[in-house]
Design an enzyme around this catalytic site. Structure first.
Site, PDB file in Angstrom:
ATOM      1  CG  HIS A  91     -10.640   3.505  18.136  1.00 59.13           C
ATOM      2  ND1 HIS A  91      -9.681   3.668  19.103  1.00 59.13           N
ATOM      3  CD2 HIS A  91     -10.007   2.943  17.076  1.00 59.13           C
ATOM      4  CE1 HIS A  91      -8.506   3.254  18.635  1.00 59.13           C
ATOM      5  NE2 HIS A  91      -8.677   2.800  17.415  1.00 59.13           N
TER       6      HIS A  91
ATOM      7  NE  ARG B 263      -2.269   8.905  17.059  1.00 53.62           N
ATOM      8  CZ  ARG B 263      -1.898   8.718  18.325  1.00 53.62           C
ATOM      9  NH1 ARG B 263      -1.943   9.742  19.164  1.00 53.62           N
ATOM     10  NH2 ARG B 263      -1.480   7.548  18.758  1.00 53.62           N
TER      11      ARG B 263
ATOM     12  CD  GLU C 235      -3.018   1.093   2.222  1.00 56.06           C
ATOM     13  OE1 GLU C 235      -4.181   0.660   2.127  1.00 56.06           O
ATOM     14  OE2 GLU C 235      -2.562   1.599   3.264  1.00 56.06           O
TER      15      GLU C 235
END
Length: 378
Positions: free
Chosen positions: A251, A221, A124
């Protein structure tokens, strides 16, 4: 096992749930070929969610650094990763270190390998938002790995072009597709054979029968603080519609949980649930009409199942989805999020345009391509 002199030793390094999902097809492919001696090292940057993926994929780690700590700073994590991964490389002496994506684990794995002059292969590779603070710190992590890697497995031509623009040697760049599609196809087949693997969502399916389901994920974040509060405000507004239900696997990061619990707990048609293992998350993608997310991987996975993705970020390192029409950037402004969701719910043509758009991220054969490229690289 094939003798070491007859094969290459490949150390595969990962530490988070998304990495595990995108790397297990590569582990499967390499372990099925006698030309490789495969060693797996996990950092456990995510612990429980990582273990769930490894269990369903049937992968055990040869080295487990177990580095997850509460409220760990990025510099402390990076230091621990560098020394821990370096020790594993000194013990294994691999021919290749294979890393995936943009995590601290991937970046530190590439750095530790570079310090030992071990070749790095990057799964990736080439994703760029061109903003070092969106996503943060992932954009810079990818750029560091891109400077070090000897092989770049780009998921799309757009990613390959980004590497070429940075003067990466063309003969080291290979467009392979994204291994996340390999993983999604694999787990979808597994669920079809063993429906109980994703049976834990049946209660929610019954509870929300007749309602249009929106899947939600949020953990970036850069959205901590005001961004998450704005997302929660948007969800409250969406939930005021009686024809919808929102399923939100929250999460474990306390920065996320605090906000969502305070803002959304108690709403009848919002299910704040524990993080889902991979089969159940694949099932959620199947159940949902729309995915509302700030995740990178969901931008790739949902279109494979024909589900529009609204991305709660200001920039994405996956512009192919936006260009193809499978995803749309909506930021974290509540008014914009609500407007875009309502458009998809109420305008059949707008929904169909996104749902039927071509998924640019792969055909499910990325891992075999990666295996053959490693063979040919020697």
């Amino acid at each position: 096992m094939t003798d070491r002199t007859d094969c290459q030793t490949v150390l595969i390094v990962f530490g988070t749930r998304p990495e595990a999902i995108k790397m297990f097809p590569v582990v499967h492919a390499l372990r099925g070929d006698p030309r490789f001696r495969v060693r797996v090292c996990i950092s456990a940057q995510h612990r429980g969610m990582l273990d769930q993926v490894m269990a369903i994929a049937g992968i055990t780690a040869d080295h487990d650094l177990d580095l997850m700590r509460p409220d760990q700073t990025l510099d402390a994590l990076t230091a621990a990763l560098l020394t821990g991964l370096g020790g594993v490389m000194d013990a294994e002496k691999p021919d290749w270190v294979v890393v995936q994506g943009d995590t601290a684990t991937a970046m530190a794995g590439a750095m530790a390998a570079y310090y030992r002059k071990i070749r790095v292969a990057h799964v990736e590779a080439g994703l760029r938002s061109h903003n070092i603070y969106h996503p943060w710190p992932e954009e810079v992590n990818r750029k560091i790995i891109g400077t070090i890697a000897a092989l770049h497995f780009a998921p799309t031509q757009t990613a390959a072009d980004a590497l070429l623009a940075e003067n990466v040697a063309a003969d080291t760049i290979h467009v392979t597709g994204n291994t996340v599609i390999d993983a999604l196809q694999w787990v979808t087949r597994k669920i079809a054979d063993e429906p109980a693997l994703a049976g834990g969502l049946r209660e929610l399916e019954a509870r929300f029968a007749g309602r249009r389901i929106i899947g939600v994920t949020s953990h970036r974040r850069e959205n901590f603080g005001g961004g998450l509060e704005a997302i929660a405000t948007a969800i409250r507004t969406i939930a005021a519609r009686p024809d919808v239900a929102l399923i939100f696997p929250v999460h474990p990061n306390p920065n996320v949980r605090r906000v969502m619990a305070a803002e959304l707990a108690g709403l009848d048609n919002v299910a704040l649930i524990e993080p889902l293992d991979y089969p159940h998350f694949a099932r959620l993608l199947g159940m949902a009409e729309i995915m509302l997310t700030d995740s990178g991987g969901v931008q790739e996975e949902a279109p494979a199942l024909g589900k529009p993705v609204l991305v709660m970020r200001e920039a994405t390192e996956r512009p192919e989805g936006v260009a193809a029409g499978t995803a749309k950037l909506v930021g974290t402004d509540p008014v914009r999020i609500v407007s875009e969701i309502f458009t998809l719910l109420d305008d059949k043509a707008a929904y169909s345009a996104m749902a039927r758009a071509h998924n640019p991220f792969g055909d499910g054969q990325s891992a075999p391509r990666i295996m053959e490229l490693l063979v040919n690289a020697g």
